[in-house]
Design a protein around this motif. Structure first.
Motif, PDB file in Angstrom:
ATOM      1  N   THR A 102      -2.360  -2.689  16.879  1.00  0.00           N
ATOM      2  CA  THR A 102      -2.138  -2.687  18.325  1.00  0.00           C
ATOM      3  C   THR A 102      -1.317  -3.893  18.761  1.00  0.00           C
ATOM      4  O   THR A 102      -0.855  -3.945  19.893  1.00  0.00           O
ATOM      5  CB  THR A 102      -3.481  -2.725  19.076  1.00  0.00           C
ATOM      6  N   ARG A 103      -1.139  -4.865  17.859  1.00  0.00           N
ATOM      7  CA  ARG A 103      -0.545  -6.147  18.251  1.00  0.00           C
ATOM      8  C   ARG A 103       0.818  -6.419  17.648  1.00  0.00           C
ATOM      9  O   ARG A 103       1.557  -7.269  18.144  1.00  0.00           O
ATOM     10  CB  ARG A 103      -1.488  -7.290  17.854  1.00  0.00           C
ATOM     11  N   SER A 104       1.160  -5.727  16.579  1.00  0.00           N
ATOM     12  CA  SER A 104       2.410  -6.006  15.874  1.00  0.00           C
ATOM     13  C   SER A 104       3.224  -4.732  15.714  1.00  0.00           C
ATOM     14  O   SER A 104       2.681  -3.630  15.631  1.00  0.00           O
ATOM     15  CB  SER A 104       2.130  -6.599  14.487  1.00  0.00           C
TER      16      SER A 104
ATOM     17  N   GLU B  57       6.046  -2.389  13.532  1.00  0.00           N
ATOM     18  CA  GLU B  57       6.267  -2.082  12.115  1.00  0.00           C
ATOM     19  C   GLU B  57       7.186  -3.132  11.496  1.00  0.00           C
ATOM     20  O   GLU B  57       6.936  -3.612  10.384  1.00  0.00           O
ATOM     21  CB  GLU B  57       6.882  -0.697  11.976  1.00  0.00           C
ATOM     22  N   LYS B  58       8.226  -3.521  12.218  1.00  0.00           N
ATOM     23  CA  LYS B  58       9.174  -4.512  11.715  1.00  0.00           C
ATOM     24  C   LYS B  58       8.492  -5.846  11.448  1.00  0.00           C
ATOM     25  O   LYS B  58       8.738  -6.486  10.414  1.00  0.00           O
ATOM     26  CB  LYS B  58      10.306  -4.698  12.728  1.00  0.00           C
ATOM     27  N   ASP B  59       7.618  -6.277  12.365  1.00  0.00           N
ATOM     28  CA  ASP B  59       6.924  -7.560  12.196  1.00  0.00           C
ATOM     29  C   ASP B  59       6.021  -7.547  10.964  1.00  0.00           C
ATOM     30  O   ASP B  59       5.964  -8.519  10.203  1.00  0.00           O
ATOM     31  CB  ASP B  59       6.098  -7.887  13.435  1.00  0.00           C
ATOM     32  N   ILE B  60       5.291  -6.459  10.778  1.00  0.00           N
ATOM     33  CA  ILE B  60       4.365  -6.364   9.652  1.00  0.00           C
ATOM     34  C   ILE B  60       5.128  -6.370   8.327  1.00  0.00           C
ATOM     35  O   ILE B  60       4.738  -7.054   7.375  1.00  0.00           O
ATOM     36  CB  ILE B  60       3.493  -5.105   9.774  1.00  0.00           C
ATOM     37  N   ILE B  61       6.230  -5.633   8.272  1.00  0.00           N
ATOM     38  CA  ILE B  61       7.048  -5.620   7.052  1.00  0.00           C
ATOM     39  C   ILE B  61       7.567  -7.018   6.753  1.00  0.00           C
ATOM     40  O   ILE B  61       7.574  -7.469   5.600  1.00  0.00           O
ATOM     41  CB  ILE B  61       8.208  -4.619   7.203  1.00  0.00           C
ATOM     42  N   GLU B  62       7.998  -7.724   7.785  1.00  0.00           N
ATOM     43  CA  GLU B  62       8.526  -9.073   7.600  1.00  0.00           C
ATOM     44  C   GLU B  62       7.441 -10.011   7.077  1.00  0.00           C
ATOM     45  O   GLU B  62       7.685 -10.820   6.175  1.00  0.00           O
ATOM     46  CB  GLU B  62       9.079  -9.596   8.924  1.00  0.00           C
ATOM     47  N   GLU B  63       6.244  -9.910   7.620  1.00  0.00           N
ATOM     48  CA  GLU B  63       5.147 -10.783   7.198  1.00  0.00           C
ATOM     49  C   GLU B  63       4.687 -10.477   5.779  1.00  0.00           C
ATOM     50  O   GLU B  63       4.216 -11.358   5.061  1.00  0.00           O
ATOM     51  CB  GLU B  63       3.985 -10.643   8.182  1.00  0.00           C
ATOM     52  N   LEU B  64       4.834  -9.232   5.345  1.00  0.00           N
ATOM     53  CA  LEU B  64       4.421  -8.855   3.993  1.00  0.00           C
ATOM     54  C   LEU B  64       5.355  -9.408   2.921  1.00  0.00           C
ATOM     55  O   LEU B  64       4.986  -9.451   1.745  1.00  0.00           O
ATOM     56  CB  LEU B  64       4.333  -7.330   3.876  1.00  0.00           C
ATOM     57  N   LYS B  65       6.532  -9.845   3.315  1.00  0.00           N
ATOM     58  CA  LYS B  65       7.457 -10.422   2.336  1.00  0.00           C
ATOM     59  C   LYS B  65       6.868 -11.674   1.700  1.00  0.00           C
ATOM     60  O   LYS B  65       7.186 -12.003   0.552  1.00  0.00           O
ATOM     61  CB  LYS B  65       8.791 -10.741   3.011  1.00  0.00           C
TER      62      LYS B  65
ATOM     63  N   PHE C 175       2.947   3.215   1.659  1.00  0.00           N
ATOM     64  CA  PHE C 175       2.564   2.332   2.755  1.00  0.00           C
ATOM     65  C   PHE C 175       3.033   2.926   4.076  1.00  0.00           C
ATOM     66  O   PHE C 175       4.229   3.124   4.299  1.00  0.00           O
ATOM     67  CB  PHE C 175       3.204   0.958   2.540  1.00  0.00           C
ATOM     68  N   THR C 176       2.080   3.241   4.957  1.00  0.00           N
ATOM     69  CA  THR C 176       2.395   3.784   6.271  1.00  0.00           C
ATOM     70  C   THR C 176       1.961   2.789   7.339  1.00  0.00           C
ATOM     71  O   THR C 176       0.795   2.388   7.381  1.00  0.00           O
ATOM     72  CB  THR C 176       1.677   5.127   6.511  1.00  0.00           C
ATOM     73  N   ILE C 177       2.904   2.386   8.185  1.00  0.00           N
ATOM     74  CA  ILE C 177       2.606   1.451   9.269  1.00  0.00           C
ATOM     75  C   ILE C 177       2.764   2.174  10.601  1.00  0.00           C
ATOM     76  O   ILE C 177       3.772   2.846  10.842  1.00  0.00           O
ATOM     77  CB  ILE C 177       3.553   0.235   9.246  1.00  0.00           C
ATOM     78  N   ILE C 178       1.777   2.049  11.441  1.00  0.00           N
ATOM     79  CA  ILE C 178       1.846   2.567  12.806  1.00  0.00           C
ATOM     80  C   ILE C 178       1.727   1.359  13.718  1.00  0.00           C
ATOM     81  O   ILE C 178       0.630   0.863  13.984  1.00  0.00           O
ATOM     82  CB  ILE C 178       0.735   3.599  13.082  1.00  0.00           C
TER      83      ILE C 178
ATOM     84  N   ASP D 179      -6.201  -2.583  13.392  1.00  0.00           N
ATOM     85  CA  ASP D 179      -6.144  -3.926  13.956  1.00  0.00           C
ATOM     86  C   ASP D 179      -5.382  -3.874  15.291  1.00  0.00           C
ATOM     87  O   ASP D 179      -4.181  -3.648  15.296  1.00  0.00           O
ATOM     88  CB  ASP D 179      -5.429  -4.850  12.956  1.00  0.00           C
ATOM     89  N   MET D 180      -6.004  -3.980  16.460  1.00  0.00           N
ATOM     90  CA  MET D 180      -7.370  -4.408  16.713  1.00  0.00           C
ATOM     91  C   MET D 180      -8.221  -3.216  17.156  1.00  0.00           C
ATOM     92  O   MET D 180      -7.943  -2.618  18.180  1.00  0.00           O
ATOM     93  CB  MET D 180      -7.388  -5.433  17.830  1.00  0.00           C
ATOM     94  N   PHE D 181      -9.249  -2.963  16.426  1.00  0.00           N
ATOM     95  CA  PHE D 181     -10.151  -1.866  16.727  1.00  0.00           C
ATOM     96  C   PHE D 181     -10.886  -2.100  18.039  1.00  0.00           C
ATOM     97  O   PHE D 181     -11.023  -1.190  18.864  1.00  0.00           O
ATOM     98  CB  PHE D 181     -11.144  -1.714  15.576  1.00  0.00           C
ATOM     99  N   SER D 182     -11.353  -3.314  18.259  1.00  0.00           N
ATOM    100  CA  SER D 182     -12.150  -3.595  19.458  1.00  0.00           C
ATOM    101  C   SER D 182     -11.344  -3.398  20.745  1.00  0.00           C
ATOM    102  O   SER D 182     -11.871  -2.903  21.744  1.00  0.00           O
ATOM    103  CB  SER D 182     -12.717  -5.015  19.411  1.00  0.00           C
ATOM    104  N   SER D 183     -10.067  -3.748  20.736  1.00  0.00           N
ATOM    105  CA  SER D 183      -9.262  -3.610  21.951  1.00  0.00           C
ATOM    106  C   SER D 183      -9.018  -2.148  22.305  1.00  0.00           C
ATOM    107  O   SER D 183      -8.829  -1.807  23.479  1.00  0.00           O
ATOM    108  CB  SER D 183      -7.931  -4.343  21.796  1.00  0.00           C
TER     109      SER D 183
END
Length: 224
Positions: free
Chosen positions: A50-52, A54-62, A73-76, A119-123
């Motif tokens: 809910t916070r990032s 797809e592009k941000d997550i891919i970048e952080e995984l580098k 790997f599927t990112i939503i 992430d984030m489930f609670s929100s």
């Protein structure tokens, strides 16, 4: 055995785990590490954020050596449609293209995953009543058992009402809590695991550090 790092090998299979944090985003680092571990092991990963984007997550995984988008790997990213999540839970079927809000988007079948991070489930459930929250957790547990999926659900403490938080903790298979303390101008970080399916509860909190490789345990004894 001394715990020196924290990743997928510390997480049981086919369970629903709640990952809580009082402040900060260490759980985000943890989820990136979990994703990297799972992909390295050939597992299929769904990462709903809910916070990032797809592009941000891919970048952080580098940072963890994932330089190209793996087929498994599927990112939503930027997910905000809690109705779609509830629909999936109540119906026990695939997440549709509503997750992207694009009628031309690909279908995403959550039952294809080995590991699913929300992430984030609670929100997503902040405006739902306790009955809906508990039924959602129950549905995820059923899906986990039936489809052999490990769910990791993140929460910032205080987002949901206290009673709802207690109910969620009581229903899930395990709880991992990242805690931060400020003492004498120093920041101390700890992992608390009050419950975990198949394991005895830890007798004390574990100090840890966040590095470029993820979360490493600080085995030094701290005084004061």
């Amino acid at each position: 055995m001394v715990l020196t790092s924290f990743g997928l090998k510390n997480v049981p299979a086919n369970v629903v785990l709640l990952v809580e944090e009082d402040i900060g985003d260490v759980k985000g680092v943890f989820f990136r590490k979990i994703s990297s571990d799972a992909l390295t092991m050939g597992k299929r990963v769904y990462y709903i954020s809910t916070r990032s984007s797809e592009k941000d997550i891919i970048e952080e995984l580098k940072v963890f050596g994932i330089t190209e988008m793996p087929e498994k790997f599927t990112i939503i990213g930027n997910f905000s449609d809690h109705v779609a999540l509830l629909d999936m839970c109540y119906r026990r079927h695939k997440l549709s293209n509503r997750l992207y809000g694009d009628v031309n988007g690909p279908l995403h079948n959550i039952t294809d995953a080995d590991v699913c991070i929300i992430d984030m489930f609670s929100s997503l459930l902040i405006h739902e009543d306790i009955e809906v929250i508990s039924e959602t957790i129950e549905a995820l547990i059923n899906i986990s058992r039936q489809e052999d999926i490990t769910f990791l659900l993140s929460a910032d403490t205080g987002i949901l009402p206290e009673r709802a938080e207690k109910i969620v903790r009581s229903m899930v298979d395990g709880v991992i809590q990242f805690r931060t303390e400020y003492i004498g101008g120093k920041i101390n970080r700890y992992i608390n695991i009050p419950k975990m399916k198949g394991s005895l509860p830890l007798t004390k909190m574990i100090a840890y550090n966040v590095t470029s490789q993820g979360i490493t345990m600080d085995t030094r004894e701290r005084v004061g």
